[in-house]
Write a protein that holds these residues in place. Structure first.
Motif, PDB file in Angstrom:
ATOM      1  N   THR A  22       0.851  -1.194   0.000  1.00  0.00           N
ATOM      2  CA  THR A  22       0.000   0.000   0.000  1.00  0.00           C
ATOM      3  C   THR A  22       0.888   1.247   0.000  1.00  0.00           C
ATOM      4  O   THR A  22       1.905   1.280   0.686  1.00  0.00           O
ATOM      5  CB  THR A  22      -0.891   0.027   1.264  1.00  0.00           C
ATOM      6  OG1 THR A  22      -1.500  -1.253   1.416  1.00  0.00           O
ATOM      7  CG2 THR A  22      -1.970   1.089   1.157  1.00  0.00           C
ATOM      8  N   TRP A  72       1.000   5.200   0.878  1.00  0.00           N
ATOM      9  CA  TRP A  72       0.330   6.245   1.646  1.00  0.00           C
ATOM     10  C   TRP A  72       1.047   7.567   1.379  1.00  0.00           C
ATOM     11  O   TRP A  72       2.279   7.587   1.291  1.00  0.00           O
ATOM     12  CB  TRP A  72       0.421   5.955   3.149  1.00  0.00           C
ATOM     13  CG  TRP A  72      -0.148   4.643   3.575  1.00  0.00           C
ATOM     14  CD1 TRP A  72       0.493   3.438   3.588  1.00  0.00           C
ATOM     15  CD2 TRP A  72      -1.477   4.389   4.069  1.00  0.00           C
ATOM     16  NE1 TRP A  72      -0.353   2.454   4.059  1.00  0.00           N
ATOM     17  CE2 TRP A  72      -1.560   3.009   4.365  1.00  0.00           C
ATOM     18  CE3 TRP A  72      -2.596   5.208   4.297  1.00  0.00           C
ATOM     19  CZ2 TRP A  72      -2.719   2.420   4.881  1.00  0.00           C
ATOM     20  CZ3 TRP A  72      -3.740   4.617   4.812  1.00  0.00           C
ATOM     21  CH2 TRP A  72      -3.799   3.242   5.089  1.00  0.00           C
ATOM     22  N   LEU A  77      -3.518  12.701   5.723  1.00  0.00           N
ATOM     23  CA  LEU A  77      -3.435  11.755   4.607  1.00  0.00           C
ATOM     24  C   LEU A  77      -4.157  12.359   3.411  1.00  0.00           C
ATOM     25  O   LEU A  77      -5.255  12.912   3.548  1.00  0.00           O
ATOM     26  CB  LEU A  77      -4.096  10.429   4.990  1.00  0.00           C
ATOM     27  CG  LEU A  77      -3.419   9.650   6.117  1.00  0.00           C
ATOM     28  CD1 LEU A  77      -4.339   8.549   6.605  1.00  0.00           C
ATOM     29  CD2 LEU A  77      -2.084   9.069   5.636  1.00  0.00           C
ATOM     30  N   ILE A 127     -10.180   3.900   3.747  1.00  0.00           N
ATOM     31  CA  ILE A 127      -8.779   3.482   3.697  1.00  0.00           C
ATOM     32  C   ILE A 127      -8.578   2.183   4.472  1.00  0.00           C
ATOM     33  O   ILE A 127      -9.322   1.863   5.393  1.00  0.00           O
ATOM     34  CB  ILE A 127      -7.819   4.564   4.247  1.00  0.00           C
ATOM     35  CG1 ILE A 127      -8.184   4.936   5.686  1.00  0.00           C
ATOM     36  CG2 ILE A 127      -7.824   5.795   3.345  1.00  0.00           C
ATOM     37  CD1 ILE A 127      -7.143   5.848   6.330  1.00  0.00           C
ATOM     38  N   LEU A 176      -4.538   1.157   9.213  1.00  0.00           N
ATOM     39  CA  LEU A 176      -3.329   1.979   9.330  1.00  0.00           C
ATOM     40  C   LEU A 176      -2.795   1.732  10.735  1.00  0.00           C
ATOM     41  O   LEU A 176      -3.083   2.484  11.649  1.00  0.00           O
ATOM     42  CB  LEU A 176      -3.735   3.438   9.153  1.00  0.00           C
ATOM     43  CG  LEU A 176      -2.685   4.508   9.271  1.00  0.00           C
ATOM     44  CD1 LEU A 176      -1.819   4.543   8.036  1.00  0.00           C
ATOM     45  CD2 LEU A 176      -3.359   5.857   9.458  1.00  0.00           C
TER      46      LEU A 176
END
Ligand code: FES
Ligand SMILES: [Fe+2]
Lengths: 165, 419
Positions: free
Chosen positions: A125, A127, A151, A158, A161
């Motif tokens: 992923t 970010w 973000l 999303i 995290l």
């Protein structure tokens, strides 16, 4: 601050600080990362934009200092399954700027961009975020009094995290 | 119906104590679920408090479909489909706002916030056209229960009240936690995406078997009292309300403690304003009972989860792609309680939450695991021999039993099987 140090010296101290923070986060050095905070530190990751009121609206993270400690302790148990195994991380910090705004108490307002590559059990992923810091000299060293991580996609759904962003 | 065996495919996939793994991973089954569940039964869409004023709107969803919940000038709540009746462009691109009408950006058709087409650009060329035939699509039936707005695409079928059945009482129980008897959804949503089938989330919400293990990291460091509620010695119950609605009933444990606000890990002393308002609203005895019992932990099939202090809305986007929309519940007339509710909700749920990050990890691992071909079945027999009926005739079991999953699958099969 700027009167006591040349801005170039200050900038290089800040850059070194942000790079160090990034490395501690990438390498899951939770305790060392926690030591970067001041006693009144606030760690904030807003949702749905950059300008919500965290006292009224839901944020992805809105940790006071004791909750930062709790977050670190959970990670340290080795049983926070979303980080067991730990994500492999590397982040780039760039566009570091001293911001004009001079907080009242002499803290230093700094901003940067970050791009984080996370490789986890789920997938890889990417970010991206805008980071806004207030740094403070404590016992001759820089500390974070606040860190706001905006973000780029915080208005969308999303994935989990669970590393230190 | 399978001509060779006389057994329906669903009967082959869903058995009393086990279900076939393909139910979570087969994309044809997912498509069938959209038709038979999401586009037929009652689905929670939004809360009336999200559109408090005339012309307020908020964009919601039913499965992958975007739905605009509006309050029109008359004060009526509408569920409109976000699709222009001309060529299908999405008419609304903002998540919320206040608008009398929506103008499609493509060719400028304009729709009132009750869905009527009120005008098109360059009207010449549309001579004789009946505008009423070109309204925005809408969710066929809209009903609300104590502010919770549900929609159903089926013209006929049970009323919302009939669908909620015994579970309606859990919503009653929720709203009386407010001194004014109302929930408000005003704190904004976190949107947490998981690469997993929606039914792993649905079943997990009232799975009291996992917390002792999945959440051990946070229970250990936060000296939380939640762990005990889900222990082997707990007197808490799981309940199947029918129609797919399931509950973890923690009241037996809270009643044993007999301390107001213990359900929320706090006390009357720390919430003096709230306590006073509750006593004024309900009288000392009833207020005390409410504050001991706490709020429900109930999963309203298929997508509304009320988890004591927060609300989750489950949205399936694909067979292995789901979103959990979460927010703190806010109780009207309880500002001191609401602040704590927001703080605790932010800590525990959403993409970085102390609890939900680990739950979500489990769904994703389950989804990947169940792609393995052997064993084919998921075993859901825990507590089957010791479940019983409660005073109202609902099936109950120990808090760690799989009564909820079995209830969900019984209802699922009814919805999926052709009538
Ligand atoms: S698609 Fe909306 S006006 Fe043409
Ligand atoms: Fe859980």
């Amino acid at each position: 601050m700027l009167s006591r140090e040349s801005s170039a010296t200050l900038m290089s101290a800040i850059t070194a600080f942000l790079y160090r923070e990034a490395r501690l986060q990438d390498e899951h050095q939770y305790e060392a990362w926690e030591k970067l905070w001041t006693d009144d530190g606030v760690y904030w990751v807003p949702a749905n934009g950059a300008d919500i009121d965290p006292e009224q609206q839901m944020s992805i993270i809105y940790d006071n200092r004791s909750r930062i400690a709790l977050r670190v302790r959970q990670l340290m148990t080795g049983k926070h399954f979303t980080q067991t195994p730990q994500s492999n991380l590397r982040r780039l910090i760039s566009n570091i700027e001293l911001m004009d705004e001079q907080p009242d108490n002499g803290d230093i307002a700094v901003a940067s961009n970050s791009l984080i590559f996370e490789s986890s059990l789920r997938d890889d992923t990417l970010w991206a975020a805008r980071n806004e810091y207030r740094l403070r000299h404590v016992d001759g060293e820089l500390r974070m009094a606040s860190k706001k991580v905006i973000l780029v996609n915080n208005d969308k759904a999303i994935y989990t995290l669970s590393f230190l962003v | 119906m399978n001509m060779m065996t006389g057994v329906s495919p669903w009967e082959r996939l869903i058995r009393p104590d086990r279900v076939h793994g393909s139910l979570y991973t087969d994309s044809e089954i997912f498509e069938a679920e959209l038709k038979n569940i999401w586009y037929r039964t009652w689905v929670y869409v939004g809360h009336e408090s999200e559109v408090p004023n005339a012309n307020d709107y908020v964009v919601k969803s039913i499965g992958p479909q975007s739905v605009i919940m509006t309050r029109d000038e008359q004060g009526k709540v509408n569920l409109l489909l976000n699709r222009c009746s001309h060529r299908g462009n999405q008419v609304c691109s903002f998540e919320r706002g206040n608008a009398r009408s929506f103008t499609c950006p493509f060719h400028s058709w304009t729709f009132a916030n009750d869905g009527r087409l009120v005008g098109y650009a360059f009207p010449d060329g549309y001579e004789g056209q009946d505008k009423s035939q070109l309204a925005l699509g809408r969710v066929t039936r809209v009903e609300s229960y104590r502010g919770f707005v549900f929609g159903s695409f089926a013209a006929d079928g049970p009323t919302l009240k009939e669908h909620l059945g015994g579970a309606a009482e859990t919503i009653d129980r929720l709203v009386r936690t407010s001194p004014e008897g109302e929930v408000e959804i005003t704190a904004g949503f976190l949107k947490h995406r998981v690469k997993a089938n929606w039914k792993f989330i649905l079943e997990n919400e009232c799975d009291g078997y996992h917390p002792a293990f999945v959440h051990t990291s946070i229970f250990g460091v936060a000296d939380s009292m939640i762990g005990k509620l889900y222990g082997g010695a707990s007197t808490a119950l799981t309940r199947d309300y029918g129609n797919g609605h399931t509950e973890i009933d923690l009241r037996p444990e809270f009643r044993k403690r007999d301390e107001p606000m213990s359900w929320f890990g706090t006390s009357e002393e720390r919430l003096p304003d709230y306590t006073a308002r509750m006593k004024t609203a309900y009288g000392d005895t009833a207020a005390r009972e409410i504050m001991i019992d706490g709020t429900p932990h109930v999963m309203i099939f298929p997508n509304l989860f009320i988890a004591e202090i927060q609300m989750f809305v489950i949205q399936p986007l694909g067979v292995d792609d789901s979103v959990q929309h979460v927010t703190a519940l806010q109780f009207k007339g309880a500002p001191d309680l609401n602040r704590r509710l927001r703080q605790q909700t932010m800590g525990s749920v959403g993409p970085a939450g102390f609890l939900l990050a680990d739950d979500s990890e489990m769904y994703e691992r389950c989804h990947r695991g169940v792609l393995a071909r052997n064993p084919e079945w998921i075993f859901l027999g825990r507590g089957e021999k010791r479940q019983r009926q409660d005073e109202l005739g609902f099936t109950v079991g120990h808090v760690t039993d799989e009564v909820p999953s079995r209830g969900i699958w019984t209802h699922y099969r009814k919805l999926m099987e052709p009538a």
